[in-house]
Enzyme design. Structure first.
Site, PDB file in Angstrom:
ATOM      1  CB  VAL A 708      42.930 -14.398  31.332  1.00 21.40           C
ATOM      2  CG1 VAL A 708      43.651 -13.211  31.888  1.00 21.40           C
ATOM      3  CG2 VAL A 708      41.500 -14.458  31.837  1.00 21.40           C
ATOM      4  N   GLY A 709      41.375 -15.764  28.553  1.00 21.19           N
ATOM      5  CA  GLY A 709      40.897 -17.043  28.034  1.00 21.19           C
ATOM      6  C   GLY A 709      39.565 -16.884  27.333  1.00 21.19           C
ATOM      7  N   GLY A 711      36.172 -19.412  25.787  1.00 21.12           N
ATOM      8  CA  GLY A 711      35.561 -20.736  25.768  1.00 21.12           C
ATOM      9  C   GLY A 711      34.340 -20.759  24.899  1.00 21.12           C
ATOM     10  CG  PHE A 713      28.393 -21.598  26.615  1.00 22.01           C
ATOM     11  CD1 PHE A 713      28.517 -22.748  27.353  1.00 22.01           C
ATOM     12  CD2 PHE A 713      27.612 -21.615  25.463  1.00 22.01           C
ATOM     13  CE1 PHE A 713      27.873 -23.903  26.974  1.00 22.01           C
ATOM     14  CE2 PHE A 713      26.966 -22.771  25.077  1.00 22.01           C
ATOM     15  CZ  PHE A 713      27.103 -23.927  25.830  1.00 22.01           C
ATOM     16  N   GLY A 714      31.756 -18.180  26.659  1.00 22.58           N
ATOM     17  CA  GLY A 714      32.147 -16.896  27.197  1.00 22.58           C
ATOM     18  C   GLY A 714      33.618 -16.590  27.017  1.00 22.58           C
ATOM     19  CB  THR A 715      35.437 -13.711  26.146  1.00 22.16           C
ATOM     20  OG1 THR A 715      34.986 -14.216  24.885  1.00 22.16           O
ATOM     21  CG2 THR A 715      36.873 -13.267  26.005  1.00 22.16           C
ATOM     22  CB  VAL A 716      37.774 -15.495  31.169  1.00 22.11           C
ATOM     23  CG1 VAL A 716      38.130 -15.124  32.607  1.00 22.11           C
ATOM     24  CG2 VAL A 716      36.742 -16.613  31.154  1.00 22.11           C
ATOM     25  CE  LYS A 731      31.749 -18.763  31.229  1.00 20.80           C
ATOM     26  NZ  LYS A 731      31.435 -20.113  31.780  1.00 20.80           N
ATOM     27  CG  ASP A 838      32.603 -29.540  30.070  1.00 23.43           C
ATOM     28  OD1 ASP A 838      33.153 -30.491  29.474  1.00 23.43           O
ATOM     29  OD2 ASP A 838      32.610 -28.379  29.623  1.00 23.43           O
TER      30      ASP A 838
END
Length: 1014
Positions: A708-709, A711, A713-716, A731, A838
């Site tokens: 679903v997304g 970023g 530092f991570g993948t969700v 995450k 952020d």
């Protein structure tokens, strides 16, 4: 004959040279015209001087060599174009200078730049360039200055930079470079400035930098560098600025600093793991102006010889282990009296003890900040403190001071923040406090003050926060004191001996958000005037002697999150209007004399959020309260009898139908009970670690169909865990990415301590190994079905199930309020304020009711000290740049610490992006035009030119509400849009102290919401 032939040949050669020169000149003209088209995105109105009426050497931004009439300099900085670099740039082979900074360039640096062998200066800073630095640039052997800072460049820093022997300046700060510092940089024998800060560099500092004998500026801060500072760096005798802030460096600072760096002006190495004793040798650095070794692990005494630093302006040794809690720990202050240019002195959060000497008054009159909080300092405050006439912030909280506050403190006319909490002060609060008319924050709580609150405090009309709880104060709460402080946001007077009524004049405090009056001896009723305090989020009046009815007007205070009226003498029914308080998280009405039916709806449906014990005559409410049913009135009994008759008839003529209905009802009740059990089970399993295998199964093996997304530092992934009823978001940290582990720890640390309706709820976490034996870390959150605000504003569907959701103005105002409530909680309601660092649309996620939740605390920082402290002056925070380009407040780039005011800047940009639909990094923005000044000075007539076109749909397609004859719906919406823009601009001011407070934001947004709801 021979002479004639020679003359003829010379003539021909001359003509050939002229022709070649003309052809070369024409080549340059074609190249710059192609460059214009790409730089300006084909805008025909850009660069009007570039026309056929002028020779191209006379065009704006172009300089030509006199002899060959070839382009030698191209300077087009600070424009608004946002284009790309064309390949034709490589045809301008006579170029010596390129300055294209601040024009919002995007795309990559073309490899054709490598054809520019004469190039000496290349400045492409402050743009949005991405990709790697092209290897062909190695051919630019004449390059002296290379400035690529503030871009999005990636990859490793090229090792071939080491062959560019003419380089004097190399600035690559604020990019996304990874890897280590190339040892080949040590070959740049002419280098004077090297800036690699704010990247993702790791590993140790290469010792070869010690060969750069001409280096004056070395900036390596805000990376992930580790190990010790190599001894070879102490060969850099020309260094003036040395900056290592916010890394993971260890070891000690060597004692021969002055011998190594005799010209050092700035030494900043806070936020590392340096150990050892205070480097007393710095007293010989005669040029030193800034010295910051905060947030390390230094110990022992602070050198008493630092007074020889006559140019010293900033001295920050906070948050270390200096001192041993005994006398003479503060002897270094005697020496600092010689530093006549000193402006900021911070030694908070150490082990310093002893008595504060009278010599404190002999410190520089330029001093604006003096912070000695969180130590073991004892004794009285000297009368000499009154000599520091320019002091703006005085932090003495959480020590062992005693005695009375000296009258001389009344001379500090510029003082804005006074922190004295958590000491042993006694006596009266002096009348002279009224002389300090600039005061905005006063913390006198947790002391032994007695007597009355001085009426002179009413002179402090700029007051925003006044805390005097847990003292021995008495008498009435003076209406003439607080009634005129209309900017007051927080008032805390609990645990004293105040008597009398709540002054009705408190109703003048329209910005009041927190009111703590519990544990006093107050009497009477809650004054109706408090209904004007629409910004109230917390009202706590427990353990007093209030009586009368629980006022129904409390139901109009829609911002209330906490309402505590417990342990008083209220005797009435519970007003049904309290159901309207949709933000209420805690309602305590226990131990009064309340009676009658408990309302149903709102907070009353959440039995964990309300307390009604000690009221014997309450009845009804939701079944979970286990209260007796309310007695029926006669009319209700009559209705019940007739109902019975109808039921008998139905049974007589429709037994089968009733049986079916009963069966269905039983089924639904069981299903609901099962649902409740599942929910409680989810709570039971909160924060219990899950295995890698469970997460692997829950996400179908981390399938791309569950993605679903993604970023930094991570993948969700979306998943289903057996312990949780609803879908979850998993995450998975990219541990190979620099900073990911640090982000994991920061996020778990932050979210593990905080809970709020508008923050994502961390359910559990996993720190394990995967099936390959590699480290694996993941965090499990609630799944937000409407995805991120980013996806809805910019028409992406990365994580949104509701792709057709289009946010109207009311929804955007509600989202802005939700984020504001979250920030208010983080900044003001915690023992240690949390700075998110952020704030941006991709970190705001929406649930199925379009309620916003603030997410991604991977960069969050705790502001050490006490909650409520103005972080702009709190040197406990890291001075690192934190956040995302476009949303980072400008002071972070200048090395200021992270602060709540920094979050407010990012929040302001977020509001303006919600209003305009434009990102702050949009190609239309450059130094001359930013998102805030694009929205500044907007008028009713001009608002349509800047707002998101989706907010300008015809009014008859929006929800219509009743409006007065004098003002139609269109006017109201325009006014609300202008107000929304004004809030965003006020939050994103350049200077932190000029930014709008979060309390004022909430008040203003509520006003907009009420207009739209009319």
């Amino acid at each position: 004959m021979m002479v004639s032939l020679i003359m003829f040949l010379l003539s021909v050669a001359s003509q050939i040279l002229v022709v070649n020169a003309a052809l070369s000149s024409e080549t340059d003209k074609i190249a710059v015209l192609a460059l214009k088209d790409k730089l300006t995105n084909g805008d025909p109105h850009a660069l009007p001087s570039w026309n056929q009426s002028l020779h191209f050497c006379a065009w704006e931004g172009i300089t030509c060599s006199r002899r060959h009439m070839r382009v030698s300099a191209l300077q087009l900085q600070n424009q608004e174009w946002g284009g790309t670099l064309t390949l034709s740039l490589g045809n301008l082979t006579f170029l010596r200078l390129i300055n294209l900074t601040n024009i919002n360039l995007h795309g990559e640096i073309p490899r054709e730049v490598g054809y520019l062998k004469r190039l000496q200066i290349l400045d492409l800073g402050h743009n949005n360039l991405h990709g790697h630095i092209p290897m062909q640039m190695i051919n630019c052997s004449s390059l002296q200055v290379l400035l690529l800072r503030f871009n999005n460049l990636t990859g490793k820093i090229p090792s071939w930079f080491g062959s560019m022997m003419q380089l004097t300046q190399l600035a690559l700060a604020v990019n996304n470079f990874v890897g280590s510092i190339p040892p080949s940089l040590g070959n740049l024998s002419s280098l004077e400035k090297l800036s690699l800060a704010y990247n993702h560099l790791e590993g140790s500092i290469t010792p070869t930098l010690g060969r750069l004998s001409t280096l004056k500026f070395l900036g390596l801060g805000v990376n992930n560098l580790s190990g010790q500072v190599p001894p070879s760096l102490y060969n850099l005798s020309n260094i003036q600025l040395l900056e290592f802030v916010d890394n993971q460096l260890v070891g000690t600072l060597l004692s021969n600093l002055p011998m190594a760096f005799p010209n050092l002006e700035l030494l900043v190495c806070g936020g590392n793991r340096f150990t050892g004793t205070f480097p007393s040798s710095i007293s010989n650095l005669s040029e030193l102006q800034q010295f910051d070794i905060s947030e390390n692990d230094f110990h022992g005494p602070i050198s008493p010889t630092i007074g020889s630093l006559r140019k010293l302006q900033i001295f920050n040794v906070g948050q270390n282990r200096f001192g041993n809690g005994r006398a003479h720990d503060l002897d270094f202050l005697f020496s600092l009296t010689n530093c006549t240019q000193l402006q900021k002195l911070a030694f908070y959060n150490n082990n310093l003890g002893g008595v504060l000497p009278d010599i404190i008054g002999n410190l520089s009159t330029n001093l604006v900040l003096l912070d000695m909080a969180l130590n073991q300092i004892s004794g009285r405050i000297s009368d000499e403190i009154g000599k520091l006439i320019n002091l703006r912030t005085l932090g003495m909280d959480e020590n062992s001071f005693e005695g009375t506050i000296p009258d001389s403190m009344g001379k500090l006319k510029n003082l804005g923040a006074l922190w004295l909490r958590g000491n042993k002060f006694y006596g009266n609060i002096p009348l002279v406090i009224g002389n300090l008319t600039m005061l905005s924050q006063v913390y006198l709580d947790s002391n032994k003050f007695e007597g009355f609150i001085p009426f002179t405090l009413g002179n402090c009309t700029k007051m925003e926060k006044f805390y005097a709880h847990e003292n021995n104060l008495r008498g009435d709460i003076p209406y003439q004191t607080f009634g005129y402080q209309q900017g007051l946001v927080e008032l805390s007077l609990y645990s004293n001996s105040f008597t009398g009524h709540i002054p009705s004049e408190l109703g003048n405090l329209i910005h009041l958000s927190l009111l703590y009056l519990q544990e006093n001896m107050l009497i009477g009723e809650i004054p109706m005037e408090l209904s004007a305090c629409s910004a109230l989020t917390v009202l706590v009046l427990e353990r007093n002697s209030f009586h009368g009815s629980v006022p129904s007007f409390l139901g109009s205070l829609l911002s209330l999150e906490v309402l505590d009226l417990s342990s008083n003498n209220f005797s009435s029914t519970i007003p049904h209007q309290l159901v309207n308080l949709t933000l209420l998280k805690t309602l305590n009405l226990s131990f009064n004399h309340l009676y009658g039916e408990v309302p149903v709806g709102g907070v009353f449906n959440n039995v964990t959020a309300i307390s009604l014990v000690g009221n014997k005559n309450l009845c009804g409410g939701v079944p979970q309260l286990n209260l007796s049913a309310c007695p029926m009135l006669p009319s209700q009994k009559k209705h019940k009898i007739s109902l019975k008759k109808r039921v008998v008839l139905v049974i007589a003529f429709g037994g089968i139908l009733i049986s079916c209905v009963a069966f269905i009802s039983i089924y639904l009740v069981k299903k609901k009970a099962k649902k409740l059990a599942t929910t409680s089970l989810a709570l039971q399993y909160a924060y219990v670690k899950v295995s890698y295998g469970e997460l692997h199964q829950a996400t179908n093996g981390f399938s791309s169909s569950n993605l679903v997304g993604t970023g930094r530092f991570g993948t969700v992934y979306r998943g289903i865990l057996v312990h949780f009823e609803r879908p979850v978001a998993v995450k998975v940290l990219k541990l190979q990415t620099h900073g990911a582990s640090k982000s994991f720890m920061a996020e778990c640390k932050a979210l593990g301590k905080i809970k709020h309706r508008n923050l994502v709820n961390i359910l559990t976490c996993c720190s394990s190994v995967d099936y390959k034996g590699d480290d694996f870390k993941a965090i499990v959150f609630e799944f937000m079905s409407n995805g991120s605000l980013e996806s809805l504003l910019h028409n992406t569907i990365e994580d949104s199930e509701s792709t057709n959701l289009s946010l109207n103005l009311m929804q955007r105002v509600n989202i802005a309020l939700d984020v504001a409530f979250a920030l208010d909680y983080l900044h003001n309601d915690l023992e240690e304020a949390v700075v998110h660092c952020d704030i941006k649309p991709s970190n705001v996620v929406l649930d199925d009711e379009v309620v916003a939740h603030l997410a991604d605390f991977g960069l969050a920082r705790l502001v050490h000290g006490v909650a409520g402290r103005s972080s702009s002056d709190n040197q406990a925070s890291s001075s690192a740049i934190k956040g995302t380009i476009g949303y980072i407040p400008p002071e972070y780039g200048a090395g200021s610490p992270v602060s709540p005011e920094g979050d407010m800047y990012s929040y302001g940009i977020l509001l303006l992006e919600m209003l305009t639909g434009k990102k702050p990094t949009d190609t239309m923005f450059s130094e001359g035009l930013s998102l805030p000044n694009f929205c500044n000075m907007v008028t009713l007539d001009g608002i349509a030119e800047i707002v998101d076109s989706r907010l300008l749909i015809p009014i008859d397609q929006q929800e219509r509400r009743r409006v007065t004859q004098q003002q139609n719906m269109e006017d109201i919406i325009r006014e609300c849009l202008v107000s929304f823009a004004s809030i965003g601009v006020a939050c994103s001011q350049e200077f932190p102290n000029q930014r709008m407070s979060i309390k004022d934001v909430i008040t203003e947004l509520h006003a907009i919401k009420q207009k739209l709801s009319c």
